[in-house]
Motif scaffolding. Structure first.
Motif, PDB file in Angstrom:
ATOM      1  N   GLU A  84      14.217 -65.772  52.461  1.00 33.90           N
ATOM      2  CA  GLU A  84      15.268 -66.370  51.639  1.00 33.90           C
ATOM      3  C   GLU A  84      14.618 -67.195  50.536  1.00 33.90           C
ATOM      4  O   GLU A  84      13.711 -67.981  50.782  1.00 33.90           O
ATOM      5  CB  GLU A  84      16.155 -67.265  52.494  1.00 33.90           C
ATOM      6  CG  GLU A  84      17.267 -67.961  51.704  1.00 33.90           C
ATOM      7  CD  GLU A  84      18.101 -68.859  52.602  1.00 33.90           C
ATOM      8  OE1 GLU A  84      18.847 -68.333  53.438  1.00 33.90           O
ATOM      9  OE2 GLU A  84      17.965 -70.095  52.492  1.00 33.90           O
ATOM     10  N   ARG A  85      15.061 -66.978  49.325  1.00 35.16           N
ATOM     11  CA  ARG A  85      14.525 -67.781  48.206  1.00 35.16           C
ATOM     12  C   ARG A  85      15.684 -68.434  47.478  1.00 35.16           C
ATOM     13  O   ARG A  85      16.705 -67.820  47.219  1.00 35.16           O
ATOM     14  CB  ARG A  85      13.721 -66.912  47.237  1.00 35.16           C
ATOM     15  CG  ARG A  85      12.973 -67.743  46.179  1.00 35.16           C
ATOM     16  CD  ARG A  85      12.294 -66.864  45.157  1.00 35.16           C
ATOM     17  NE  ARG A  85      11.177 -66.106  45.672  1.00 35.16           N
ATOM     18  CZ  ARG A  85       9.912 -66.530  45.685  1.00 35.16           C
ATOM     19  NH1 ARG A  85       9.625 -67.733  45.236  1.00 35.16           N
ATOM     20  NH2 ARG A  85       8.967 -65.742  46.147  1.00 35.16           N
ATOM     21  N   THR A  86      15.473 -69.717  47.173  1.00 39.31           N
ATOM     22  CA  THR A  86      16.472 -70.488  46.444  1.00 39.31           C
ATOM     23  C   THR A  86      15.856 -70.933  45.135  1.00 39.31           C
ATOM     24  O   THR A  86      14.661 -71.262  45.081  1.00 39.31           O
ATOM     25  CB  THR A  86      16.906 -71.725  47.262  1.00 39.31           C
ATOM     26  OG1 THR A  86      17.305 -71.293  48.558  1.00 39.31           O
ATOM     27  CG2 THR A  86      18.062 -72.460  46.592  1.00 39.31           C
ATOM     28  N   GLU A  87      16.656 -70.934  44.130  1.00 42.88           N
ATOM     29  CA  GLU A  87      16.165 -71.333  42.815  1.00 42.88           C
ATOM     30  C   GLU A  87      15.505 -72.719  42.880  1.00 42.88           C
ATOM     31  O   GLU A  87      16.014 -73.624  43.542  1.00 42.88           O
ATOM     32  CB  GLU A  87      17.349 -71.360  41.842  1.00 42.88           C
ATOM     33  CG  GLU A  87      16.950 -71.776  40.423  1.00 42.88           C
ATOM     34  CD  GLU A  87      18.172 -71.873  39.519  1.00 42.88           C
ATOM     35  OE1 GLU A  87      19.278 -71.539  39.978  1.00 42.88           O
ATOM     36  OE2 GLU A  87      18.009 -72.295  38.368  1.00 42.88           O
ATOM     37  N   GLY A  88      14.397 -72.875  42.228  1.00 43.54           N
ATOM     38  CA  GLY A  88      13.682 -74.160  42.215  1.00 43.54           C
ATOM     39  C   GLY A  88      12.406 -74.039  41.404  1.00 43.54           C
ATOM     40  O   GLY A  88      12.150 -73.022  40.768  1.00 43.54           O
ATOM     41  N   PRO A  89      11.628 -75.119  41.414  1.00 41.31           N
ATOM     42  CA  PRO A  89      10.364 -75.099  40.647  1.00 41.31           C
ATOM     43  C   PRO A  89       9.445 -73.983  41.120  1.00 41.31           C
ATOM     44  O   PRO A  89       9.436 -73.624  42.298  1.00 41.31           O
ATOM     45  CB  PRO A  89       9.754 -76.477  40.936  1.00 41.31           C
ATOM     46  CG  PRO A  89      10.879 -77.317  41.422  1.00 41.31           C
ATOM     47  CD  PRO A  89      11.829 -76.390  42.111  1.00 41.31           C
ATOM     48  N   HIS A  90       8.659 -73.480  40.181  1.00 38.23           N
ATOM     49  CA  HIS A  90       7.691 -72.420  40.490  1.00 38.23           C
ATOM     50  C   HIS A  90       8.350 -71.208  41.144  1.00 38.23           C
ATOM     51  O   HIS A  90       7.854 -70.644  42.109  1.00 38.23           O
ATOM     52  CB  HIS A  90       6.582 -72.956  41.397  1.00 38.23           C
ATOM     53  CG  HIS A  90       5.954 -74.192  40.878  1.00 38.23           C
ATOM     54  ND1 HIS A  90       5.226 -74.238  39.696  1.00 38.23           N
ATOM     55  CD2 HIS A  90       5.986 -75.479  41.343  1.00 38.23           C
ATOM     56  CE1 HIS A  90       4.818 -75.465  39.480  1.00 38.23           C
ATOM     57  NE2 HIS A  90       5.275 -76.244  40.460  1.00 38.23           N
ATOM     58  N   GLY A  91       9.451 -70.827  40.653  1.00 36.06           N
ATOM     59  CA  GLY A  91      10.131 -69.645  41.166  1.00 36.06           C
ATOM     60  C   GLY A  91      11.081 -69.939  42.313  1.00 36.06           C
ATOM     61  O   GLY A  91      11.893 -69.107  42.690  1.00 36.06           O
ATOM     62  N   GLY A  92      11.005 -71.128  42.855  1.00 38.51           N
ATOM     63  CA  GLY A  92      11.904 -71.508  43.946  1.00 38.51           C
ATOM     64  C   GLY A  92      11.235 -71.363  45.300  1.00 38.51           C
ATOM     65  O   GLY A  92      10.382 -70.492  45.491  1.00 38.51           O
ATOM     66  N   PRO A  93      11.567 -72.263  46.221  1.00 39.81           N
ATOM     67  CA  PRO A  93      10.959 -72.214  47.560  1.00 39.81           C
ATOM     68  C   PRO A  93      11.449 -71.023  48.378  1.00 39.81           C
ATOM     69  O   PRO A  93      12.564 -70.553  48.210  1.00 39.81           O
ATOM     70  CB  PRO A  93      11.400 -73.536  48.179  1.00 39.81           C
ATOM     71  CG  PRO A  93      12.669 -73.875  47.486  1.00 39.81           C
ATOM     72  CD  PRO A  93      12.551 -73.347  46.090  1.00 39.81           C
ATOM     73  N   VAL A  94      10.553 -70.575  49.239  1.00 38.80           N
ATOM     74  CA  VAL A  94      10.855 -69.416  50.097  1.00 38.80           C
ATOM     75  C   VAL A  94      10.883 -69.865  51.548  1.00 38.80           C
ATOM     76  O   VAL A  94      10.035 -70.644  51.974  1.00 38.80           O
ATOM     77  CB  VAL A  94       9.777 -68.324  49.910  1.00 38.80           C
ATOM     78  CG1 VAL A  94      10.026 -67.165  50.877  1.00 38.80           C
ATOM     79  CG2 VAL A  94       9.798 -67.816  48.477  1.00 38.80           C
TER      80      VAL A  94
END
Lengths: 898, 417
Positions: A84-94
């Protein structure tokens, strides 16, 4: 590993949308336009590689519902994981969750291993837009074919990239025409160092010549120094001569001017001497006159002394008169009294005797008074004692006292002796003893009643004992006469007898004392009378002496002494008067003599009184002083004139001699230099000065050159620059050598990679290209049979059966897209372990194909799906049907329009 | 037996000589190196005076004439003057670096210095306090003296003791110009008691016994290869033979070590191992500063990291700075990375992949020196052309092996994601 499901939580127009389950092999997702097919494709890439940021030129799929978020569900051998990836810095946390099976946090890295985001976009998840990229990126840093090719060749990076990097690194070290590259810089520095070394060596080469030059300079310098010294000496000599001549001339002129002045002064001085001649009369009397003037102050003092002497005489006379008047006698009488020491001794003896006798008389008088007072006091004691003793009546007290003593003795004779046995009272003793026993027994037995009784008994016993003792000693048979004498009515007790005796004894003692006092008074009276008569006799003798001494009777020794004092004072005053009178006479005579003498001297040259009085003396002294001062002044003026004239004569003589000497010197100088005047000599000196300057310049020039050369030579013997430069050259050469070796290694490495690559392309690329070629041949129905893909970049070419080559630009769009599809399928077919978990997502890539080639393409894709998971999105039902016909076991998913 | 003579045998002072192969960027090191040959000369003179020897022999190459160093020649003159004041005579022959026809600053040496002629072998007799010794010598007439000068040495029958002074290459010593060549037999034939030779920079006694033949070596090491003790011999010579004691005179010690990095897990380990090695060198330098060349070897994990641009340079800078802080300081002149990648070349060689092709190609070049030389020469040609004589062509095999390892490092390195 297979991607089983795609879930769009929030992504573009997709909210909580799910696509799945995807099949192991080929899955066809059919949906109309705007059903989200492209969105799902993009979502997969963004969950795998990160959401694009605003700076990236890519569709962002933002949503108003919140941060973009998506999930991918992977399945591998029965286990499932959600990425699961959520929008955030550096492409978003996974976040990775294991639905079942072991945790696999690095699953994303495993899935994407070897496939960059761009490679995925171009090769794995593409649509029509990306179809041509596979070729357009050729030769660039994003050469997907090269990268995937490298991966397929067992490498982690593209050999083309490596070679490019190595060549670039080599070029950073050296280029044939470069100036700023490391090796080029070093070469430049080496050249500069060599130049410096050559320069240094050239300097060294000139060292010997310089040393020879130094020797020459030393010789030239010695000659120049000698020449300079010679000229300096010559110039110095002529210069000194010129200076001396000038000085002489100047001196002659000055001396001549001085002589003119001196002669004028001499003339003035001589004239002044004639006009200041003094009066000879005064000069002849001047010594006497000045002596008298000197005595003027003594004369003034004499006048003062005379006045003081006259005053003292008057005072002595007054005091003598006072003394005489005070004595009450005439002067003759007073001065006739003998006031010698014998008289004074007689007076003192008389005074002492009389004083002593008067004191004796006073003492005797006081003793008598004391005896009388003692007698009176004793009389008071006698009276009291008689009263106490009972004999104060008339009669002789002593007889009365004797009578009473007799009566007393009689009574004492009848009194029982003290301490007789009859003195004890037995009952009282019994009571007393009984009481004591009772008290003791009571106390012992603690019987307080018995104690009380005992105490009462003891008190009674004591009472009776005391009463018995009080009545003991009383005279039992006293004679009445005795009692009468003693005025007693009852017989007295012993104690009373003792008291009467004491009283009688006291009376007897008082009477004896009274007798003694009476005798003392009589004795004192006798002594007083004797003292009085002695004093009287001494007074008589004193009066007789006074009369004899002429002092007059009736005066006390003190008065007599005083009179003698007055006499002595008078005598002294008389002597003082006589002395003062003599002094006055003497002083007056001296003053008169001075005045006459002064008048006599003054009279020799001026008009004065012939017999001057005392008051004339100051005027005479004044005249004398004036005359003396005038004479002295005239005398001094004459002496000054004479002395000045003498001095001036001397100076004139000296100046004349100096002028003569100076003229003589000047003449010698002129003759020495053979000139007639100073200017000619100055000209010679100037010529010598110029010559000397030339010699000095020549010398200094040589000295400077020698000094510089010597310093340079000395510096060369010390300087370490040569060694430093050679060391610098060594360092530069070493660095250049290292750089060259590094350059050689880089270039050789690049060359080796290039050669290997070429060989690999030649020998092994067909494995890759053959796959694409086969796919392309199948798609085109053998229309095209060959395909070349230069690994180093460049255009892809296809060949038809006649080996005619065409580039993509020469193909129709459909054929070109078929070639691109074939390239992808060929590449992916060779990527055994690269991106094994990645599905190939195709978004309606067959739309431009004709039916025949579409079928060929479908068959090729179906064959790829045998080895890799393939998801094909299409909005064309016939395409979906085509795949179903080609691969009946295809998984079909239908999407509705969002 | 009469009185023995004691003398010092020195050679190859090379005053102000150019150092080769060293890159001394630190000022202290530069100063020490520039002054080192002079300090070594001072040490020789000090030893002569302190040991009160009978005389000093110098077997050539006191300085390099072609460098035209005035300072060197004056320093040599001052040193000779010191010995003259100490009444110690000097017997001097010129060598290939200071031949008789070489450049001279025109200085004159004291009379106590006997300079042997270049035209003929001369005999000079030393006599003092009952000791007597004949000293024979001959100078180089020119730098490239190819005549066998040893054959011109003939001992006089009256000599009680005889010393030969010559700058020569005995037996064609490798690595040195074959000037004034001679053989051991030539030397023996001259019947000298002691041969004081120069030219070879490493001190060694070629043979001892009835006749002793010795190279004094240089008084100061001049390049990174001249490691170990450098100095001169104090020789006591009588009829029974020569007894020699070596006197170290080098002001700066050259040293070279090899560090095997097979156990190094990372750069930190390499750093630590190098620091330990520098400390060991400093301890062994006997209080003198040292210039150290390090060669890293071994198939090491850190090879890849070392091969990255700038890594070795940074490591060298760090180790160098630390070693220079010590007393005495150690200048890490160069760290040569001769490590090999940890990859199994044999395994790669057997594979059919790209890397295997590359290894096999490298093998082919290494097996064919001509081809290797050609390819390396072709690639480095422009640099060599620009560098001229300053540059030596690198060893092709070394370049090929290094290039192979570099290529493999880059190709097999994981791409940064």
């Amino acid at each position: 590993m297979r991607l089983r499901r795609i879930e769009a939580v929030r992504f573009g127009r997709l909210n909580d949308a799910t696509l799945g389950d995807l099949g192991d092999g080929l899955t066809v997702v059919e949906g109309p336009n705007e059903a989200g097919k492209s969105t799902f494709t993009a979502l997969v890439r963004h969950v795998l590689y990160g959401f694009p940021t605003a700076r990236e030129k890519e569709r962002s799929y933002h949503t108003a519902a919140g941060k973009r978020q998506g999930r991918l569900l992977f399945e591998d051998e029965g286990s499932r994981w959600v990425v699961e990836r959520t929008e955030g810095p550096h492409g978003g946390p996974v976040e990775v969750h294991a639905l079942d099976g072991v945790a696999r946090p690095a699953i994303l890295d495993e899935v994407c291993a070897g496939v960059s985001p761009l490679a995925f976009k171009v090769v794995f998840g593409f649509g029509l837009d990306e179809m041509a990229h596979i070729e357009s990126l050729r030769g660039s840093d994003d050469d997907i074919i090269a990268r995937l090719y490298a991966a397929s060749a067992g490498l982690m990076v593209s050999p083309h990239d490596v070679r490019t990097t190595l060549d670039k690194e080599a070029e950073d070290l050296f280029t044939a025409r470069g100036k700023t590259k490391r090796a080029n810089v070093l070469l430049g520095e080496i050249r500069e160092t060599r130049t410096a070394l050559r320069s240094l060596e050239e300097e060294a080469a000139s060292f010997v010549a310089d040393r020879a030059r130094l020797t020459e300079l030393d010789e030239s310098l010695a000659e120049a120094r000698a020449s300079r010294d010679e000229h300096r000496s010559a110039y110095s000599e002529v210069g000194r001569a010129a200076e001396r001549l000038a000085e002489r001339i100047e001196r002659i002129e000055a001396l001549e001017q001085e002589l003119v002045g001196l002669r004028a002064e001499l003339k003035t001085a001589l004239e002044a001497r004639e006009t200041t001649a003094p009066d000879e009369r005064i000069l002849s009397a001047l010594p006497e006159l000045e002596a008298l003037i000197e005595d003027a102050s003594a004369h003034a003092q004499g006048r003062t002394d005379l006045r003081d002497a006259e005053s003292a005489l008057a005072q002595a006379q007054r005091r003598l008169s006072d003394a005489v008047a005070k004595s009450g006698r005439s002067t003759e009488q007073l001065l006739a009294i003998d006031a010698g020491p014998e008289a004074a001794g007689a007076i003192d003896a008389a005074r002492n005797d009389l004083n002593r006798m008067e004191v004796e008389l006073d003492n005797r008088g006081r003793e008598l008074e004391r005896a009388q007072m003692n007698a009176a006091e004793n009389s008071k004691y006698v009276i009291a004692a008689r009263r106490n003793a009972g004999i104060d009546g008339p009669g002789d007290p002593r007889e009365m006292l004797a009578e009473r003593y007799a009566a007393l003795e009689a009574l004492e004779a009848g009194r029982p002796a003290a301490g007789s046995p009859g003195g004890l009272d037995a009952p009282a003793l019994v009571l007393l003893v009984s009481g004591i026993v009772a008290v003791v027994a009571g106390l012992s037995l603690t019987e307080y009643v018995a104690v009380g009784i005992g105490v009462v008994l003891m008190a009674a016993g004591v009472f009776f004992v005391l009463r018995r003792r009080a009545s003991a000693g009383r005279v039992e048979d006293a004679p009445a006469a005795a009692l009468d004498v003693l005025d007693l009515s009852v017989a007295p007790t012993g104690m009373e007898l003792a008291r009467i005796r004491r009283l009688l004894d006291a009376c007897r003692s008082a009477l004896a004392t009274d007798d003694d006092a009476t005798r003392g008074v009589a004795e004192a009276t006798r002594e007083l009378d004797l003292a009085r008569s002695t004093l009287s006799a001494r007074m008589t003798l004193w009066d007789r002496w006074l009369d004899f001494a002429g002092l007059g009777a009736g005066i006390t020794p003190t008065d007599a002494s005083h009179t003698l004092g007055v006499v002595r004072e008078a005598l002294n005053l008389k002597v003082a008067v006589d002395d003062a009178a003599e002094t006055v006479e003497r002083l007056r005579a001296r003053l008169d003599s001075y005045a006459c003498k002064l008048a006599g001297v003054l009279g020799r040259f001026t008009e004065v009184v012939s017999e001057p009085c005392e008051d004339d003396v100051p005027l005479l002294v004044g005249k004398a002083r004036q005359a003396s001062a005038d004479a002295r002044k005239a005398l001094a003026a004459r002496e000054d004139s004479e002395r000045l004239a003498g001095e001036l004569s001397t100076r004139i003589s000296v100046a004349e001699q100096k002028a003569a000497h100076a003229k003589e010197d000047a003449t010698v100088i002129l003759q020495r230099w053979s000139v007639s005047d100073g200017d000619s000599l100055e000209a010679i000196a100037e010529r010598e000065r110029l010559t000397l300057e030339d010699a000095e310049r020549a010398h200094d020039t040589l000295a400077d050159e020698r000094s510089r050369l010597d310093e340079r030579l000395a510096e060369r013997t010390r300087e370490a620059r040569g060694g430093e430069l050679r060391l610098e050259l060594s360092g530069l050469t070493e660095r250049l050598q290292q750089t060259a070796e590094e350059y050689a290694v880089l270039r050789t490495a690049a060359r080796m990679i290039g050669v290997t690559q070429e060989r690999y392309e030649r020998e092994r690329q067909p494995e890759v290209v053959r796959g694409a070629q086969e796919v392309f041949r199948c798609i085109t129905g053998d229309r095209y049979v060959g395909l070349t893909v230069p690994i180093a970049g460049g255009a892809v070419e296809v060949f038809d059966a006649r080996a005619e080559a065409r580039t993509s630009e020469q193909l129709s769009r459909g054929t070109a897209e078929q070639m691109y599809l074939a390239l992808r399928l060929g590449l992916i077919g060779q990527l055994d372990d690269i991106g094994r978990g990645l599905p190939v997502l195709m978004d309606d890539v067959l739309v431009n194909f004709d039916p025949e080639r579409r079928r060929g393409s479908a068959e090729a894709i179906a064959r790829l799906a045998d080895r890799r998971q393939v998801v094909l999105f299409t909005c064309h039902p016939e395409t979906a049907e085509l795949f179903a016909s080609v691969r009946p076991d295809v998984t079909r998913i239908t999407l509705d329009r969002c | 037996m009469s009185q023995p003579v004691r003398f010092i045998h020195a050679a190859d002072l090379h005053l102000d000589a150019p150092f080769v192969g060293v890159d001394a960027t630190d000022e202290r090191v530069r100063r020490a190196l520039v002054e080192s040959t002079y300090r070594a000369l001072d040490a020789v003179i000090d030893a002569c005076i302190a040991r009160d020897v009978d005389f000093l022999v110098i077997a050539g190459d006191a300085y390099n004439s072609k460098d035209k160093s005035v300072r060197a020649q004056f320093a040599f003159q001052r040193a000779m003057q010191r010995l003259a004041e100490a009444e110690i005579p000097v017997y001097l022959s010129w060598g290939n670096h200071d031949p008789a026809d070489g450049w001279s600053a025109g200085i004159s040496l004291p009379e106590s210095v006997h300079v042997f002629s270049a035209r003929e072998t001369q005999r000079s007799v030393f006599e003092r306090n009952g000791a007597s010794c004949a000293i024979y010598g001959r100078s180089f007439r020119k730098a490239a003296e190819t005549e066998n000068l040893a054959r011109s040495f003939v001992r006089d029958a009256s000599d009680r003791l005889a010393v030969g002074v010559l700058h020569t290459n005995v037996g064609g010593h490798a690595g040195y110009d074959d000037y004034a060549p001679c053989s051991a037999e030539d030397l023996r034939a001259a019947r000298m008691d002691y041969w004081a030779l120069g030219h070879i920079h490493k001190p060694e006694q070629l043979f001892t016994g009835a006749v002793t033949v010795a190279y004094a070596g240089c008084t100061q090491g001049l390049d990174p290869t001249q490691t170990g003790a450098r100095g001169c011999w104090e020789v006591t010579l009588d009829e029974s033979g020569a007894r020699s004691e070596f006197i170290a005179t080098a002001a700066v010690i050259w040293d070279a070590i090899t560090v095997d990095l097979v156990d190094a897990a990372g750069i930190e380990d390499v750093h630590s191992m190098l620091a330990d090695a520098c400390e060991a060198v400093a301890r062994a330098a006997d209080g003198r500063p040292a210039v150290l060349r390090v060669e890293l070897t071994g198939r090491a994990e850190v090879h890849t990291e070392l091969a990255r641009p700038g890594v070795l340079r940074d490591l060298t800078d760090e180790v160098r700075a630390e070693a220079m802080d010590g007393t005495p300081w150690v200048w890490v002149d160069r760290i040569l990375d001769r490590t090999r990648p940890a990859i199994d070349l044999d395994q790669l060689r057997a594979s059919e992949e790209f890397a295997g092709d590359l290894v096999r190609m490298a093998d082919g070049l290494l097996a064919d020196p001509v081809a290797a030389a050609e390819i390396v020469a072709e690639l480095i040609g422009p640099v060599l052309e620009k560098g001229g004589t300053d540059l030596a062509a690198p060893d092709p095999a070394t370049v090929i092996a290094a290039a192979r390892d570099l290529a493999l490092d880059r190709l097999l390195a994981e791409e940064d994601r």
